[in-house]
Design a protein around this motif. Structure first.
Motif, PDB file in Angstrom:
ATOM      1  N   LEU A 171      -7.298 -11.015 -19.846  1.00 19.73           N
ATOM      2  CA  LEU A 171      -8.357 -11.303 -18.356  1.00 19.73           C
ATOM      3  C   LEU A 171      -7.403 -11.833 -17.035  1.00 19.73           C
ATOM      4  O   LEU A 171      -6.415 -12.653 -17.148  1.00 19.73           O
ATOM      5  CB  LEU A 171      -9.711 -12.219 -18.848  1.00 19.73           C
ATOM      6  N   ALA A 172      -7.948 -11.092 -16.234  1.00 24.99           N
ATOM      7  CA  ALA A 172      -7.373 -11.703 -15.323  1.00 24.99           C
ATOM      8  C   ALA A 172      -6.493 -12.655 -14.360  1.00 24.99           C
ATOM      9  O   ALA A 172      -6.445 -13.439 -13.711  1.00 24.99           O
ATOM     10  CB  ALA A 172      -7.475  -9.779 -13.801  1.00 24.99           C
ATOM     11  N   PHE A 173      -8.425 -14.156 -15.091  1.00 25.70           N
ATOM     12  CA  PHE A 173      -7.888 -14.988 -14.115  1.00 25.70           C
ATOM     13  C   PHE A 173      -8.343 -16.002 -15.680  1.00 25.70           C
ATOM     14  O   PHE A 173      -7.820 -15.534 -17.144  1.00 25.70           O
ATOM     15  CB  PHE A 173      -9.342 -15.032 -14.152  1.00 25.70           C
ATOM     16  N   SER A 174      -7.703 -17.259 -15.376  1.00 23.32           N
ATOM     17  CA  SER A 174      -7.657 -17.847 -16.349  1.00 23.32           C
ATOM     18  C   SER A 174      -9.071 -19.220 -16.818  1.00 23.32           C
ATOM     19  O   SER A 174      -8.961 -19.646 -17.489  1.00 23.32           O
ATOM     20  CB  SER A 174      -6.250 -18.166 -17.197  1.00 23.32           C
ATOM     21  N   ARG A 175      -9.702 -19.581 -15.192  1.00 21.29           N
ATOM     22  CA  ARG A 175     -10.456 -20.728 -14.996  1.00 21.29           C
ATOM     23  C   ARG A 175     -11.418 -19.839 -15.034  1.00 21.29           C
ATOM     24  O   ARG A 175     -11.775 -19.232 -14.098  1.00 21.29           O
ATOM     25  CB  ARG A 175     -10.141 -21.494 -13.955  1.00 21.29           C
ATOM     26  N   LEU A 176     -12.788 -20.454 -15.341  1.00 24.13           N
ATOM     27  CA  LEU A 176     -14.085 -19.380 -14.794  1.00 24.13           C
ATOM     28  C   LEU A 176     -14.980 -20.503 -15.207  1.00 24.13           C
ATOM     29  O   LEU A 176     -15.392 -21.673 -15.883  1.00 24.13           O
ATOM     30  CB  LEU A 176     -14.257 -18.464 -15.674  1.00 24.13           C
ATOM     31  N   ARG A 177     -16.336 -20.725 -13.867  1.00 22.77           N
ATOM     32  CA  ARG A 177     -17.212 -21.436 -13.779  1.00 22.77           C
ATOM     33  C   ARG A 177     -18.381 -20.081 -14.466  1.00 22.77           C
ATOM     34  O   ARG A 177     -18.879 -19.017 -13.746  1.00 22.77           O
ATOM     35  CB  ARG A 177     -17.518 -22.085 -12.744  1.00 22.77           C
ATOM     36  N   LEU A 178     -19.206 -20.782 -15.091  1.00 21.98           N
ATOM     37  CA  LEU A 178     -20.610 -19.413 -15.843  1.00 21.98           C
ATOM     38  C   LEU A 178     -21.431 -20.739 -15.453  1.00 21.98           C
ATOM     39  O   LEU A 178     -21.894 -21.409 -16.037  1.00 21.98           O
ATOM     40  CB  LEU A 178     -19.684 -19.522 -17.238  1.00 21.98           C
ATOM     41  N   SER A 179     -22.553 -19.855 -14.428  1.00 23.15           N
ATOM     42  CA  SER A 179     -23.782 -20.207 -14.304  1.00 23.15           C
ATOM     43  C   SER A 179     -24.799 -19.691 -15.133  1.00 23.15           C
ATOM     44  O   SER A 179     -25.016 -18.091 -14.967  1.00 23.15           O
ATOM     45  CB  SER A 179     -23.868 -20.332 -13.018  1.00 23.15           C
TER      46      SER A 179
END
Length: 182
Positions: free
Chosen positions: A43-51
């Motif tokens: 994936l192009a990101f390593s930190r995500l906030r899921l709501s």
């Protein structure tokens, strides 16, 4: 007593070619970009906030898929000082299971059900830039129904909903993997 020396029998040409083809197949498949279905794309990101809505089964499955892909999920609470903020925000606006009558008998009894699982989401950066606009994914299955087999059909319905939820997570993960850069 001396035993006569026996040379191994020559390998038939067809077997030899087949063995060579089987040994080289993984190399050829990897060269063309083939990847096993279970192998996740980076994936192009390593930190995500899921709501997500409370008690969302798709969000629960998605959390485990994201963590298996090496993504750090950050809580909705304010972050402690000094911790890295999320790179992207994934908002799940709708995770809905639907059940509708698709067909009835002449006597008015339910003969066929249509099961649907809807998921609406969007992905944006912390600055508010839309990476994936508000998108709705839909999975749909047909289920024949008879009153005589109601208990078995309830179990089959639950399995179909689980299958649809897994399919939605795979679709969403594929869309997230398709992002090349933020």
């Amino acid at each position: 007593m001396l035993t006569p020396f026996c040379a191994p029998a020559p390998i038939p040409r067809r077997r030899w070619l087949a063995g060579l083809a089987l040994a080289g197949a993984p190399l050829l498949l990897s060269a063309c970009g083939f990847r096993l279905r279970g192998a996740a794309a980076p994936l192009a990101f390593s930190r995500l906030r899921l709501s997500a809505p409370a008690h969302s089964p798709v969000a629960r499955l998605l959390r485990s898929s994201l963590q298996a892909s090496g993504v750090t999920l950050l809580p909705d609470d304010p972050l402690p000082p000094g911790s890295a903020p999320p790179e992207v925000l994934l908002d799940i606006g709708l995770d809905q299971s639907e059940r509708a009558v698709a067909g009835t008998t002449a006597a008015g009894q339910v003969r066929e059900l249509q099961l649907r699982q809807r998921l609406r989401f969007r992905l944006r950066t912390l600055a508010g830039r839309e990476l994936i606009a508000d998108t709705e994914l839909l999975q749909q299955r047909e289920l024949s129904f008879t009153e005589a087999q109601a208990l078995g059909k309830e179990a089959e319905e639950a399995l179909l909903f689980q299958d649809m939820q897994h399919a939605l997570v795979r679709q969403l993960m594929a869309r997230l993997a398709a992002l090349r850069s933020l």
